[in-house]
Enzyme design. Structure first.
Site, mmCIF file in Angstrom:
data_model
loop_
_atom_site.group_PDB
_atom_site.id
_atom_site.type_symbol
_atom_site.label_atom_id
_atom_site.label_comp_id
_atom_site.label_asym_id
_atom_site.label_seq_id
_atom_site.Cartn_x
_atom_site.Cartn_y
_atom_site.Cartn_z
ATOM 1 N N GLY A 210 0.834 -1.209 0.000
ATOM 2 C CA GLY A 210 0.000 0.000 0.000
ATOM 3 C C GLY A 210 0.857 1.243 0.000
ATOM 4 N N ASN A 211 0.267 2.368 0.323
ATOM 5 C CA ASN A 211 1.045 3.612 0.431
ATOM 6 C C ASN A 211 0.429 4.510 1.495
ATOM 7 O OD1 ASN A 211 -0.904 5.535 -0.905
ATOM 8 N ND2 ASN A 211 -0.634 4.068 -2.584
#
Ligand code: CTP
Length: 417
Positions: A210-211
């Protein structure tokens, strides 16, 4: 409006429903508002001031008699607040507002308010239906006070009736809408699609790539466009933000989910919307294989094979094929120093979009402010560091400017200039 963010003085009075006031505060904070909490003496018996100060990051004002406060407290709060909202409003508070009293901070704010006043009544149904309360309600309506609720339902005594406070979402929506009426309605009849948050690529049932995107910027854009009259569809990756009630939200997880939601909303010919603001931090890669069961720990070193995701915005830019709509706005978050605007312009050209909003990666995520530049065919414009709602306003201005030269109601029509 207040300095930067739209600001509400959230006045809590003494009713069991006071426990829902912090939820209203949370929704407004998520929508980019500043919340100044105020409590009556009896509200302090129902909800802790620490809850409200902890949530809002603001001192809770309970009395006008604070010698450490510089200036006249009621005047100063009313100067900073675009809206005064009474959540909940007791029968006693309504009566005092009708009389124009100023014997505590809550009532005095009602007299010195410079903008909309909103009340969310909560009381036993017999109190609400009493002729004295109904007289007060009629007078407050005539004075221009806006009511949200009460609604029919279970009240504190366990009985059902008309007197239950409206749900927090409806109250927050009414507060946001009260300013909307005062602002420009320059997106009336338009459909704006906004993407927000990260996309998440699963590795196995417990792990993912993810980020750090929180979704705050996209949510602020969605709220701004809706407040200007647009129908807004918010396609959101996983985020902890509460959906603003005035937008329609579609939740997605992966980049492929987001692309599918986009196709559903925009349609194959892209004529489903007038503009797309692609704020989402879309994952560029996904694992080549997703394991159906949890992967076990193995060697000291491990590698994950990744495959490239489709570029959603570039595909839409290519498909638009020179047409004026949907107006396309993309983002470029870069750790690129002086190259920031070079990369942003490259994305403008490669993805065939109208505007790129460029942000330095170091400060783009999580906070409530953004340093931003607008990059378009005519050049680069530095916006400086603004609140995310301030940046949102400028981005939506760009959309409005471009839509002004297209025909309303026909998303696919050509620019008429
Ligand atoms: N974007 C997209 N689909 C992707 C990747 C990005 O639609 N697969 C969109 C983003 O929402 C953003 C713009 O394209 O509006 C630029 O995204 P960014 O991640 O900055 O650029 P990339 O094209 O992914 O290039 P890089 O990561 O190499 O900077």
């Amino acid at each position: 409006m207040g300095a930067e963010k739209p600001t509400v003085a959230l006045v809590v009075s003494g009713s069991v429903a006071a426990y829902k006031a912090p939820m209203v505060a949370r929704l407004l904070l998520a929508a980019g508002w500043r919340v100044i909490p105020v409590m009556t003496a009896s509200a302090e018996r129902f909800v802790g001031a620490v809850t409200l100060s902890g949530l809002t990051g603001e001192a809770v004002r309970t009395s006008m008699w604070d010698p450490t406060f510089a200036g006249e407290m009621h005047v100063e709060i009313a100067r900073q607040a675009d809206v005064i909202a009474y959540v909940p409003a007791t029968a006693d508070l309504l009566a005092r507002l009708v009389q124009g009293r100023a014997d505590d901070l809550a009532a005095a704010l009602g007299l010195v308010a410079k903008g909309p006043r909103i009340v969310a009544p909560a009381m036993h149904p017999r109190m609400w239906l009493h002729e004295a309360t109904q007289r007060n309600v009629a007078q407050l309506c005539a004075d221009g006070v806006a009511f949200v609720g009460p609604v029919y339902g279970a009240v504190a005594s366990g009985e059902d009736g008309l007197g239950r406070m409206a749900e927090p979402e409806a109250i927050a929506e009414a507060i946001i809408a009260s300013l909307r009426k005062a602002g420009p309605r320059d997106l009336e009849g338009r459909h704006i699609v906004v993407t927000a948050g990260p996309t998440i690529e699963d590795l196995d049932p417990v792990r993912f790539l993810g980020n750090r995107s929180t979704g705050k910027m996209g949510f602020a854009i969605a709220v701004n466009a809706a407040s200007r009259g647009a129908k807004v569809t918010l396609i959101a990756g996983p985020t902890h933000l509460t959906s603003p009630a005035i937008v329609q939200r579609l939740d997605v997880r992966s980049t492929a989910d987001m692309a599918a939601a986009m196709e559903l909303v925009l349609g194959v010919d892209l004529d489903g919307a007038d503009a797309l603001v692609m704020t989402a931090a879309v994952a560029d890669y996904r694992p080549a294989q997703v394991s159906a069961s949890k992967e076990k720990k193995g060697n000291d070193r491990a590698a994950i094979e990744l495959v490239k995701n489709a570029d959603i915005l570039a595909a839409i830019g290519a498909k638009r094929n020179g047409r004026a709509t949907p107006v396309l706005v993309g983002f470029a978050v870069e750790s690129a120093g002086e190259q920031l605007l070079v990369y942003a312009r490259r994305k403008l050209i490669d993805k065939k979009v109208d505007v790129i909003v460029a942000n330095p990666a170091e400060t783009a995520f999580a906070g409530d402010t953004n340093e931003a530049w607008l990059v378009d065919a005519s050049g680069d414009t530095a916006l400086g560091t603004l609140s995310k709602s301030g940046v949102a306003e400028r981005i939506v201005d760009e959309v409005v400017k471009r839509l002004a030269v297209t025909c309303l109601g026909a998303a696919s029509c050509e620019a008429s200039l």
